[in-house]
Write a protein that holds these residues in place. Sequence first.
Motif, short mmCIF file in Angstrom:
data_model
loop_
_atom_site.label_atom_id
_atom_site.label_comp_id
_atom_site.label_asym_id
_atom_site.label_seq_id
_atom_site.Cartn_x
_atom_site.Cartn_y
_atom_site.Cartn_z
N ILE A 19 -19.94 -34.00 75.46
CA ILE A 19 -20.53 -32.70 75.10
C ILE A 19 -20.02 -32.26 73.73
N ARG A 20 -18.76 -32.55 73.44
CA ARG A 20 -18.20 -32.23 72.12
C ARG A 20 -18.96 -32.97 71.02
N ASN A 21 -19.26 -34.25 71.27
CA ASN A 21 -19.98 -35.05 70.28
C ASN A 21 -21.39 -34.50 70.04
N LEU A 22 -22.02 -34.03 71.09
CA LEU A 22 -23.36 -33.43 70.95
C LEU A 22 -23.30 -32.16 70.11
N LEU A 23 -22.25 -31.36 70.31
CA LEU A 23 -22.06 -30.14 69.50
C LEU A 23 -21.82 -30.50 68.04
N ALA A 24 -20.94 -31.47 67.82
CA ALA A 24 -20.58 -31.86 66.46
C ALA A 24 -21.78 -32.42 65.69
N SER A 25 -22.66 -33.13 66.39
CA SER A 25 -23.82 -33.74 65.73
C SER A 25 -24.98 -32.78 65.56
N GLY A 26 -24.87 -31.60 66.19
CA GLY A 26 -25.95 -30.62 66.08
C GLY A 26 -27.05 -30.83 67.10
N LYS A 27 -26.90 -31.84 67.98
CA LYS A 27 -27.91 -32.07 69.02
C LYS A 27 -27.81 -31.02 70.13
N LEU A 28 -26.66 -30.34 70.17
CA LEU A 28 -26.45 -29.25 71.12
C LEU A 28 -25.99 -28.04 70.30
N LYS A 29 -26.68 -26.93 70.45
CA LYS A 29 -26.39 -25.76 69.62
C LYS A 29 -26.08 -24.54 70.48
N ALA A 30 -25.53 -23.51 69.83
CA ALA A 30 -25.24 -22.25 70.50
C ALA A 30 -26.50 -21.72 71.17
N GLY A 31 -26.37 -21.34 72.43
CA GLY A 31 -27.51 -20.79 73.17
C GLY A 31 -28.31 -21.84 73.93
N ASP A 32 -28.08 -23.12 73.64
CA ASP A 32 -28.83 -24.18 74.33
C ASP A 32 -28.39 -24.29 75.79
N GLY A 62 -14.20 -20.82 77.20
CA GLY A 62 -15.07 -19.99 76.37
C GLY A 62 -16.11 -20.76 75.59
N ILE A 63 -16.51 -21.92 76.10
CA ILE A 63 -17.47 -22.76 75.38
C ILE A 63 -18.87 -22.65 76.00
N VAL A 64 -18.93 -22.55 77.30
CA VAL A 64 -20.22 -22.39 77.98
C VAL A 64 -20.16 -21.17 78.90
N ARG A 65 -21.34 -20.74 79.31
CA ARG A 65 -21.44 -19.61 80.23
C ARG A 65 -22.47 -19.96 81.31
N THR A 66 -22.13 -19.66 82.56
CA THR A 66 -23.06 -19.92 83.67
C THR A 66 -23.84 -18.65 83.99
N HIS A 67 -25.15 -18.77 83.98
CA HIS A 67 -26.02 -17.66 84.38
C HIS A 67 -26.57 -17.99 85.77
N VAL A 72 -26.45 -23.47 83.03
CA VAL A 72 -25.26 -23.38 82.16
C VAL A 72 -25.73 -23.44 80.71
N PHE A 73 -25.24 -22.51 79.89
CA PHE A 73 -25.66 -22.40 78.50
C PHE A 73 -24.45 -22.43 77.57
N VAL A 74 -24.62 -23.03 76.40
CA VAL A 74 -23.59 -22.95 75.36
C VAL A 74 -23.53 -21.50 74.89
N LYS A 75 -22.33 -20.98 74.74
CA LYS A 75 -22.19 -19.59 74.32
C LYS A 75 -22.83 -19.37 72.95
N GLU A 76 -23.40 -18.21 72.76
CA GLU A 76 -24.05 -17.88 71.49
C GLU A 76 -23.02 -17.35 70.50
N LEU A 81 -16.67 -22.00 65.48
CA LEU A 81 -15.78 -21.46 66.51
C LEU A 81 -15.89 -22.30 67.79
N LEU A 82 -17.10 -22.66 68.16
CA LEU A 82 -17.29 -23.48 69.36
C LEU A 82 -16.61 -24.84 69.20
N LEU A 83 -16.76 -25.44 68.02
CA LEU A 83 -16.12 -26.73 67.77
C LEU A 83 -14.59 -26.61 67.78
N PHE A 84 -14.10 -25.50 67.21
CA PHE A 84 -12.65 -25.27 67.20
C PHE A 84 -12.12 -25.20 68.63
N ARG A 85 -12.83 -24.44 69.47
CA ARG A 85 -12.40 -24.32 70.87
C ARG A 85 -12.47 -25.66 71.59
#
Length: 231
Positions: A19-32, A62-67, A72-76, A81-85
Amino acid sequence: MSLEPIKKKRVYQDIIDQIRNLLASGKLKAGDQLPSERELASRLFVSRTAVREAISVLESSGIVRTHQGMGVFVKEEAHDLLLFRMDNLINQQGISLIDLLEVRLGIEGQGAYLAAIRRTDHDLDDIKTAYQKLENAYSINKPAAEEDHEFHLTVVKASQNMMLVQHVMLFSDKFLKSVNELRNKSIRSNRSKEVLIEHLAIYKAIEEKDPNKSQKAMWTHLKNAIKRSML
């Protein structure tokens, strides 16, 4: 020749890495929205339990939120900041759960001891409220990491020692992750009631203003947590 010991990784850590790799590559974004638990387990060839464990750790960090009812969604929040966490989370994976619990034995054992001596009626009300929140969360089989953390924090705050409070706050992220891991084990082994009884014993001892009993109750709880972590 300099060699480093090989650290054993658990399946949920591999899921977090992906999941970290997806965030870093931009394939997974805030709110997805993340794929469903069933879909993740199928695509990664892992158990749904491992997926739940990974999501629980990501949520407490603090990286994802469950609705509820949605997924489950990546926090907006800002991508950096998401990558740092995420990087901070991954760097902490090698920290031993037992090491953390042993540190807590010293800090929170002393916190409970002083709380029994110094607590005010307001402090006791806060501890009771935190216990009730924990009890309610346990009744619906919720991991309840935040409720557990709140209980322990209110106990240490009642010690009126800000150095102890600051140390508990310093370890808050690691605390939440460790509680998620321990609670998942407790739920699987049907030990939730046992854990809740241990928290109640801490509250009762502080209510009775018995410092030695309070310290012993905290030690018993954390030593039992160490045993449960080995199951």
